[in-house]
Design a protein around this motif. Structure first.
Motif, PDB file in Angstrom:
ATOM      1  N   ALA A 152       0.974  -1.200   0.111  1.00  0.00           N
ATOM      2  CA  ALA A 152       0.139   0.109   0.084  1.00  0.00           C
ATOM      3  C   ALA A 152       0.904   1.200   0.077  1.00  0.00           C
ATOM      4  O   ALA A 152       0.659   2.237  -0.684  1.00  0.00           O
ATOM      5  N   GLU A 153       1.890   1.325   0.775  1.00  0.00           N
ATOM      6  CA  GLU A 153       2.946   2.425   0.772  1.00  0.00           C
ATOM      7  C   GLU A 153       3.545   2.652  -0.530  1.00  0.00           C
ATOM      8  O   GLU A 153       3.703   3.779  -0.757  1.00  0.00           O
ATOM      9  N   GLN A 154       3.585   1.726  -1.429  1.00  0.00           N
ATOM     10  CA  GLN A 154       4.190   1.937  -2.610  1.00  0.00           C
ATOM     11  C   GLN A 154       3.215   2.384  -3.738  1.00  0.00           C
ATOM     12  O   GLN A 154       3.754   2.989  -4.664  1.00  0.00           O
ATOM     13  N   LEU A 155       1.989   1.983  -3.308  1.00  0.00           N
ATOM     14  CA  LEU A 155       0.956   2.677  -4.409  1.00  0.00           C
ATOM     15  C   LEU A 155       0.562   4.125  -3.930  1.00  0.00           C
ATOM     16  O   LEU A 155       0.096   4.616  -5.134  1.00  0.00           O
ATOM     17  N   SER A 156       0.831   4.508  -2.988  1.00  0.00           N
ATOM     18  CA  SER A 156       0.447   5.923  -2.705  1.00  0.00           C
ATOM     19  C   SER A 156       1.229   6.998  -3.122  1.00  0.00           C
ATOM     20  O   SER A 156       0.762   8.156  -3.417  1.00  0.00           O
ATOM     21  N   ALA A 157       2.528   6.641  -3.690  1.00  0.00           N
ATOM     22  CA  ALA A 157       3.408   7.757  -3.951  1.00  0.00           C
ATOM     23  C   ALA A 157       2.974   8.351  -5.648  1.00  0.00           C
ATOM     24  O   ALA A 157       2.574   9.587  -5.698  1.00  0.00           O
ATOM     25  N   ASP A 158       3.114   7.631  -6.538  1.00  0.00           N
ATOM     26  CA  ASP A 158       2.542   7.922  -7.753  1.00  0.00           C
ATOM     27  C   ASP A 158       1.598   6.802  -8.265  1.00  0.00           C
ATOM     28  O   ASP A 158       2.008   5.698  -8.636  1.00  0.00           O
ATOM     29  N   PRO A 159       0.142   7.051  -8.190  1.00  0.00           N
ATOM     30  CA  PRO A 159      -0.549   5.947  -8.776  1.00  0.00           C
ATOM     31  C   PRO A 159      -0.502   5.469 -10.014  1.00  0.00           C
ATOM     32  O   PRO A 159      -0.658   4.341 -10.468  1.00  0.00           O
ATOM     33  N   ARG A 160      -0.197   6.402 -11.005  1.00  0.00           N
ATOM     34  CA  ARG A 160      -0.091   5.946 -12.560  1.00  0.00           C
ATOM     35  C   ARG A 160       1.124   4.953 -12.708  1.00  0.00           C
ATOM     36  O   ARG A 160       1.218   4.010 -13.365  1.00  0.00           O
ATOM     37  N   GLU A 161       2.325   5.165 -11.935  1.00  0.00           N
ATOM     38  CA  GLU A 161       3.596   4.586 -11.864  1.00  0.00           C
ATOM     39  C   GLU A 161       3.045   3.296 -11.298  1.00  0.00           C
ATOM     40  O   GLU A 161       3.588   2.104 -11.632  1.00  0.00           O
TER      41      GLU A 161
ATOM     42  N   LEU B 213       2.170  -2.634 -11.402  1.00  0.00           N
ATOM     43  CA  LEU B 213       1.313  -3.704 -10.982  1.00  0.00           C
ATOM     44  C   LEU B 213       0.991  -4.387 -12.349  1.00  0.00           C
ATOM     45  O   LEU B 213       0.736  -5.798 -12.250  1.00  0.00           O
ATOM     46  N   ARG B 214       0.594  -3.817 -13.304  1.00  0.00           N
ATOM     47  CA  ARG B 214      -0.036  -4.421 -14.466  1.00  0.00           C
ATOM     48  C   ARG B 214       1.509  -5.446 -15.136  1.00  0.00           C
ATOM     49  O   ARG B 214       1.254  -6.428 -15.579  1.00  0.00           O
ATOM     50  N   GLU B 215       2.486  -4.579 -14.989  1.00  0.00           N
ATOM     51  CA  GLU B 215       3.574  -5.207 -15.466  1.00  0.00           C
ATOM     52  C   GLU B 215       3.957  -6.547 -14.914  1.00  0.00           C
ATOM     53  O   GLU B 215       4.402  -7.656 -15.357  1.00  0.00           O
ATOM     54  N   GLN B 216       3.843  -6.487 -13.313  1.00  0.00           N
ATOM     55  CA  GLN B 216       4.134  -7.813 -12.730  1.00  0.00           C
ATOM     56  C   GLN B 216       3.413  -8.801 -12.826  1.00  0.00           C
ATOM     57  O   GLN B 216       3.645  -9.871 -13.205  1.00  0.00           O
ATOM     58  N   LEU B 217       1.943  -8.475 -13.157  1.00  0.00           N
ATOM     59  CA  LEU B 217       0.879  -9.503 -13.525  1.00  0.00           C
ATOM     60  C   LEU B 217       1.266 -10.201 -14.914  1.00  0.00           C
ATOM     61  O   LEU B 217       1.018 -11.333 -14.925  1.00  0.00           O
TER      62      LEU B 217
END
Length: 301
Positions: free
Chosen positions: A82-91, A96-100
């Motif tokens: 969650a803390e990684q998602l809060s910085a830049d939502p587009r990035e 996340l899409r790339e990981q999937l």
């Protein structure tokens, strides 16, 4: 006496041969230390020479045929916290899409238990995040119904029938009001098969909604539905850009404004929808914000 002795000698020789053959191990060297060849040297093995190889040879062959173990795979990245998602939502969404996608490709191309489990873990994390988004979306719609398009265009079957009846009533009211100001110009050719189909439809439509119809015969021949049709003596065809018949225009003779309703055969419901859309700027039942505005232009009539 000599015959008995000869027979005993022969039997003794045969017994000696039998004992020698019985005492020899299968596959042992033949006479003179050479390899046994043919049935006469290996008759003790019988007619079928199927033997299991020694255990050492089995282990050697299995070691040669066993495929090499795959190289160890790098551990897939864990889903973003969650803390990684809060910085830049587009990035964060891109990562996340790339990981999937990477986990899915690895699981499909190299379907080991570890790769499939890694993909399932990331996919589950994405699904849970999507479910949370959908739940919040639904709650926001409950609190702000003005954002829900289903309040204007319902999807429930009973509500759809009620909505269609309401829209049809609004269309009838708008057409009745428009007939007091607007008329319909109808361009046709008496030899056109579509014009012959359109003429009775337009006649009934005009009588139902109160429109006055000015029929303009490009070949100068009246038709039974419009016996007072006029020939095009003033060049209206060129001024309005008529290239195909039948062609319909909504005309306000007082304000000298005209709206093209299109060309070709039209059913009564389609003609009503086109008139409503041309005057209101959006289709019946649709929000005004979705329309392009009234399609009215001035013309020298």
């Amino acid at each position: 006496m000599s015959r008995v002795r000869a027979r005993g000698t022969a039997l003794g020789a045969l017994a000696a041969l039998a004992l020698a053959a019985a005492g020899a191990a299968p596959g042992a060297p033949g006479p003179g230390g050479r390899e046994p060849l043919g049935w006469y040297d290996r008759h003790a093995e019988g007619w079928f020479w199927y033997k299991d190889p020694p255990p050492e040879e089995e282990r050697k062959e299995e070691a040669e045929e066993r495929p090499a173990a795959p190289a160890p795979q790098a551990a897939p990245p864990a889903p973003l916290a969650a803390e990684q998602l809060s910085a830049d939502p587009r990035e964060a969404l891109r990562r996340l899409r790339e990981q999937l996608e990477i986990a899915q490709a690895r699981a499909v191309m190299e379907p080991t238990p570890e790769n499939v489990r890694a993909y399932m873990a990331i996919n589950l994390a994405v699904q849970r995040r999507a479910e949370r988004f959908a739940n919040v979306w639904q709650r926001v719609l409950w609190e702000h119904p003005e954002l829900d398009p289903r309040t204007e265009q319902p999807v429930a079957q009973a509500a759809i029938h009620a909505w269609r009846d309401w829209v049809a009533g609004k269309v009838r009211e708008r057409l009745r009001a428009a007939a007091a100001r607007w008329g319909i110009w109808y361009f046709y050719d008496s030899t056109c098969p579509y014009c012959r189909r359109m003429a009775p439809v337009l006649r009934r439509f005009a009588d139902e909604h109160g429109f006055h119809v000015l029929a303009i015969a490009l070949d100068g021949v009246p038709v039974p539905e419009f016996p007072d049709a006029r020939p095009d003596t003033r060049g209206w065809k060129e001024r309005l850009g008529v290239t195909t018949v039948p062609a319909l225009f909504l005309v306000d003779p007082r304000e000298r404004k005209v709206v093209s309703l299109g060309a070709g055969y039209m059913a009564p419901s389609e003609l009503a929808e086109r008139i409503y859309t041309a005057l209101e700027g959006h289709p019946p039942g649709a929000p005004a914000a979705t329309g392009a505005g009234p399609a009215i232009r001035e013309a020298s009539l």
